[in-house]
Write an enzyme that holds these catalytic residues in place. Structure first.
Site, PDB file in Angstrom:
ATOM      1  CG  HIS A  72     -61.451  39.528  33.392  1.00 52.70           C
ATOM      2  ND1 HIS A  72     -61.612  40.445  32.707  1.00 52.70           N
ATOM      3  CD2 HIS A  72     -60.630  39.608  34.484  1.00 52.70           C
ATOM      4  CE1 HIS A  72     -60.931  41.528  33.380  1.00 52.70           C
ATOM      5  NE2 HIS A  72     -60.510  40.956  34.556  1.00 52.70           N
ATOM      6  CE1 TYR A 200     -62.694  42.448  24.324  1.00 49.02           C
ATOM      7  CE2 TYR A 200     -61.262  43.364  22.286  1.00 49.02           C
ATOM      8  CZ  TYR A 200     -61.397  42.607  23.319  1.00 49.02           C
ATOM      9  OH  TYR A 200     -60.203  41.594  23.727  1.00 49.02           O
ATOM     10  N   PRO A 292     -54.483  42.888  17.604  1.00 43.25           N
ATOM     11  CG  PRO A 292     -54.029  45.207  18.463  1.00 43.25           C
ATOM     12  CD  PRO A 292     -53.977  44.425  17.363  1.00 43.25           C
ATOM     13  CE  LYS A 296     -58.432  34.447  20.739  1.00 42.03           C
ATOM     14  NZ  LYS A 296     -58.481  33.742  21.937  1.00 42.03           N
ATOM     15  CE1 TYR A 384     -61.225  38.512  23.597  1.00 42.41           C
ATOM     16  CE2 TYR A 384     -61.637  37.774  25.698  1.00 42.41           C
ATOM     17  CZ  TYR A 384     -61.066  38.685  24.944  1.00 42.41           C
ATOM     18  OH  TYR A 384     -60.626  39.683  25.454  1.00 42.41           O
TER      19      TYR A 384
HETATM   20  P1  FAD Z   1     -41.705  39.367  20.970  1.00 41.41           P
HETATM   21  O1  FAD Z   1     -42.552  39.738  22.316  1.00 41.41           O
HETATM   22  O2  FAD Z   1     -41.489  40.577  19.782  1.00 41.41           O
HETATM   23  O3  FAD Z   1     -40.287  38.936  21.269  1.00 41.41           O
HETATM   24  C1  FAD Z   1     -39.145  38.716  20.489  1.00 41.41           C
HETATM   25  C2  FAD Z   1     -37.891  39.125  21.083  1.00 41.41           C
HETATM   26  O4  FAD Z   1     -36.967  39.075  20.241  1.00 41.41           O
HETATM   27  C3  FAD Z   1     -37.680  40.725  21.499  1.00 41.41           C
HETATM   28  O5  FAD Z   1     -37.200  40.649  22.983  1.00 41.41           O
HETATM   29  C4  FAD Z   1     -36.630  41.247  20.718  1.00 41.41           C
HETATM   30  O6  FAD Z   1     -36.017  42.275  21.111  1.00 41.41           O
HETATM   31  C5  FAD Z   1     -35.947  40.156  20.239  1.00 41.41           C
HETATM   32  N1  FAD Z   1     -35.144  40.166  19.066  1.00 41.41           N
HETATM   33  C6  FAD Z   1     -35.562  40.668  17.907  1.00 41.41           C
HETATM   34  N2  FAD Z   1     -34.640  40.742  16.930  1.00 41.41           N
HETATM   35  C7  FAD Z   1     -33.661  40.014  17.606  1.00 41.41           C
HETATM   36  C8  FAD Z   1     -32.159  39.359  17.057  1.00 41.41           C
HETATM   37  N3  FAD Z   1     -31.821  39.895  15.764  1.00 41.41           N
HETATM   38  N4  FAD Z   1     -31.437  38.886  17.950  1.00 41.41           N
HETATM   39  C9  FAD Z   1     -31.927  38.767  19.234  1.00 41.41           C
HETATM   40  N5  FAD Z   1     -33.151  38.978  19.526  1.00 41.41           N
HETATM   41  C10 FAD Z   1     -33.664  39.618  18.734  1.00 41.41           C
HETATM   42  N6  FAD Z   1     -51.412  39.371  22.666  1.00 41.41           N
HETATM   43  C11 FAD Z   1     -52.203  38.659  23.435  1.00 41.41           C
HETATM   44  O7  FAD Z   1     -51.987  37.374  23.424  1.00 41.41           O
HETATM   45  N7  FAD Z   1     -53.085  39.259  24.188  1.00 41.41           N
HETATM   46  C12 FAD Z   1     -53.132  40.695  24.162  1.00 41.41           C
HETATM   47  O8  FAD Z   1     -53.991  41.110  24.942  1.00 41.41           O
HETATM   48  C13 FAD Z   1     -52.268  41.217  23.315  1.00 41.41           C
HETATM   49  N8  FAD Z   1     -52.395  42.752  23.296  1.00 41.41           N
HETATM   50  C14 FAD Z   1     -51.437  43.352  22.548  1.00 41.41           C
HETATM   51  C15 FAD Z   1     -51.681  44.623  22.625  1.00 41.41           C
HETATM   52  C16 FAD Z   1     -50.696  45.445  21.941  1.00 41.41           C
HETATM   53  C17 FAD Z   1     -50.694  46.979  21.790  1.00 41.41           C
HETATM   54  C18 FAD Z   1     -49.543  44.795  21.207  1.00 41.41           C
HETATM   55  C19 FAD Z   1     -48.428  45.884  20.302  1.00 41.41           C
HETATM   56  C20 FAD Z   1     -49.714  43.451  21.199  1.00 41.41           C
HETATM   57  C21 FAD Z   1     -50.520  42.862  21.796  1.00 41.41           C
HETATM   58  N9  FAD Z   1     -50.233  41.297  21.938  1.00 41.41           N
HETATM   59  C22 FAD Z   1     -51.216  40.628  22.577  1.00 41.41           C
HETATM   60  C23 FAD Z   1     -49.389  40.654  20.782  1.00 41.41           C
HETATM   61  C24 FAD Z   1     -48.228  40.233  21.797  1.00 41.41           C
HETATM   62  O9  FAD Z   1     -47.436  41.435  22.552  1.00 41.41           O
HETATM   63  C25 FAD Z   1     -47.139  39.480  20.882  1.00 41.41           C
HETATM   64  O10 FAD Z   1     -47.510  38.607  20.133  1.00 41.41           O
HETATM   65  C26 FAD Z   1     -46.116  38.838  21.716  1.00 41.41           C
HETATM   66  O11 FAD Z   1     -45.092  39.803  22.208  1.00 41.41           O
HETATM   67  C27 FAD Z   1     -45.151  37.692  20.894  1.00 41.41           C
HETATM   68  O12 FAD Z   1     -44.249  37.108  21.560  1.00 41.41           O
HETATM   69  P2  FAD Z   1     -42.753  36.732  20.812  1.00 41.41           P
HETATM   70  O13 FAD Z   1     -41.860  36.203  21.970  1.00 41.41           O
HETATM   71  O14 FAD Z   1     -43.101  35.990  19.642  1.00 41.41           O
HETATM   72  O15 FAD Z   1     -42.205  38.154  20.196  1.00 41.41           O
HETATM   73  C1  PHB Z   2     -54.858  44.512  26.810  1.00 43.48           C
HETATM   74  O1  PHB Z   2     -55.129  44.742  27.936  1.00 43.48           O
HETATM   75  O2  PHB Z   2     -53.833  45.088  26.715  1.00 43.48           O
HETATM   76  C2  PHB Z   2     -55.719  44.135  25.531  1.00 43.48           C
HETATM   77  C3  PHB Z   2     -56.926  43.518  25.856  1.00 43.48           C
HETATM   78  C4  PHB Z   2     -57.736  43.191  25.046  1.00 43.48           C
HETATM   79  C5  PHB Z   2     -57.190  42.898  23.793  1.00 43.48           C
HETATM   80  C6  PHB Z   2     -56.115  43.522  23.425  1.00 43.48           C
HETATM   81  C7  PHB Z   2     -55.404  44.139  24.706  1.00 43.48           C
HETATM   82  O3  PHB Z   2     -58.007  42.456  22.657  1.00 43.48           O
END
Ligand code: FAD
Ligand code: PHB
Length: 393
Positions: A72, A200, A292, A296, A384
């Site tokens: 995009h 947005y 969100p 990021k 962004y």
């Molecule tokens: P997680 O994805 O939470 O992974 C952690 C892992 O550790 C999980 O699989 C969990 O099961 C495991 N775990 C937990 N406890 C234990 C334990 N005790 N022992 C072993 N394993 C364990 N980010 C963006 O960059 N762009 C976006 O557009 C965006 N949109 C989002 C929209 C929504 C609705 C949400 C909720 C989040 C969004 N995010 C976005 C954020 C993004 O999803 C998270 O920042 C990302 O998942 C972080 O990755 P992580 O690996 O740090 O954590």
């Molecule tokens: C998404 O597509 O899930 C999404 C896009 C932009 C955001 C957050 C989530 O800022």
């Protein structure tokens, strides 16, 4: 059992760290509490920064992203019934964002891990960390009903916001926290995206966001109270509210289709400082959470693990701990700038319960200023698409 790096959590942070370490010939064991399908099916992030795409490309896990991801070059800011075009690529010397679901990133990284033959254990229970202040920390866990001990040189806490690693840092850390008085109700719908770019929206009824996952799937969100019960929202009511907030005066609106998934996410900003104690290093959501609105979280997880992998590789290559000692400070520089941007997007685009009509008018004026000023749009665009970061590894 012994490994060089014990990684707790197989989300984007843990899997990408394992991948980067593998490229440097460093052993790791990844331990995940959930099963494989659960980790893949979780509907979360959708937007990758240019930096994350460059890192995946540089490290050989980009084939499907370049085939199926959607580049995009722009987005829209919508308010007072009109969409305003923000030419991201034009304002940032050609950088863009890519719509490619977190599920897909995780699948690609799992496949890369399996191809290496290095260990990735799902459904491990009762994970705990020990002796983090010594040179041989250990992870204890249960697998198939057996108690195991994994001795490591380093432990990477990639276990997300609700994991066990952050609480194990002890008393020498500070937490910075901000809870927002709203959440997002999000849906995945079987409907072709009706716009080529994300929208947005700041609306008098509250924030709304139009996004997508593929040429057939639309992803939408709107602002609700933080503890909203999803069962209060039948599908028809969701569409009714989405259309009220997203439709613009030029006749644009999202296409309506079957709702495949719906949930409510609370919003907060959170930072742990430092992101380390002894030989336990945090990366990704275990260390920090962003609302969100700036898209990021996953991208920040990727920049943390790049810094951590570089530091660990430098230790094994030279025996020096300087990069490991600097890891938290280095990572936190980007974390705080990203916190600032995510907070700014959030407060610019949401309605707050305690605001008065002055605040509403001021926010509209803010958006009118931003969309009318090339300087302000450039600032938004460079944040962004992601602040510059060297991906060489
Ligand atoms: P997680 O994805 O939470 O992974 C952690 C892992 O550790 C999980 O699989 C969990 O099961 C495991 N775990 C937990 N406890 C234990 C334990 N005790 N022992 C072993 N394993 C364990 N980010 C963006 O960059 N762009 C976006 O557009 C965006 N949109 C989002 C929209 C929504 C609705 C949400 C909720 C989040 C969004 N995010 C976005 C954020 C993004 O999803 C998270 O920042 C990302 O998942 C972080 O990755 P992580 O690996 O740090 O954590
Ligand atoms: C998404 O597509 O899930 C999404 C896009 C932009 C955001 C957050 C989530 O800022």
């Amino acid at each position: 059992m012994h490994t060089q790096v014990g990684i707790i959590g197989a989300g984007p942070a843990g899997l990408l760290l394992g991948h980067l370490l593998h490229l440097k010939g460093i052993d790791s064991v990844i331990l995940e509490r959930r099963n494989h399908e659960y980790v893949i099916d979780r509907v979360r992030a959708g937007v990758l920064e240019q930096f994350t795409v460059d890192l995946m490309t540089q490290t050989g896990v980009e084939a499907r992203l370049h085939r199926e991801g959607m580049r995009h070059d722009s987005l829209y800011l919508s308010f007072a019934g009109r969409r305003h075009h923000v030419p991201l690529a034009e304002l940032t010397g050609g950088k863009a964002i890519y719509v490619y679901g977190q599920n897909e990133v995780v699948k690609d990284l799992m496949d890369a891990r399996i191809a290496t033959g290095r260990p990735l254990h799902y459904e491990v229970q009762n994970v705990s960390v020990h002796n983090i202040d010594s040179s041989k920390p250990a992870i204890h866990y249960e697998a198939d009903g057996k108690q195991e001990e994994l001795k490591c040189d380093f432990i990477a806490g990639c276990d997300g916001f609700h994991g066990i690693c952050r609480p194990a840092l002890g008393d020498a850390v500070t937490f910075y926290d901000k809870i927002y008085p709203f959440g997002w109700l999000g849906i995945l719908a079987e409907a072709a995206p009706s716009s080529e770019a994300l929208v947005y929206t700041y609306h008098e009824r509250g924030f709304a966001l139009f996004s997508m996952r593929s040429p057939r799937i639309t992803r939408l969100y709107f602002q609700v109270p933080p503890d909203e019960d999803i069962d209060k929202w039948p599908d028809d009511a969701i569409w009714d509210e989405m259309l009220k907030r997203l439709s613009t005066q030029d006749g644009w609106k999202p296409n309506v289709g079957r709702i495949l998934n719906k949930n409510v996410t609370a919003m907060r900003s959170f930072v742990t400082e430092p992101m380390r104690a002894g030989r336990l290093y945090l990366a990704g959501d275990s260390a920090h959470i962003v609302p969100p609105t700036g898209a990021k979280g996953l991208n920040l997880a990727a920049s943390d693990v790049l810094h951590l992998a570089r530091a660990i590789a430098s230790f094994y290559g030279t025996g020096k701990t300087d990069l490991l000692d600097q890891y938290s400070d280095t990572a936190l520089q980007r974390v705080w700038k990203t916190q600032r941007f995510s907070w700014w997007m959030t407060q610019t685009l949401h309605r707050f319960p305690d605001e008065n009509p002055f605040d509403y008018k001021r926010q509209l004026a803010d958006l009118d200023y931003i969309t009318g000023s090339r300087a302000a749009l450039t600032s938004l665009a460079e944040n962004y698409v992601g602040l510059p970061l060297d991906v060489s590894f």
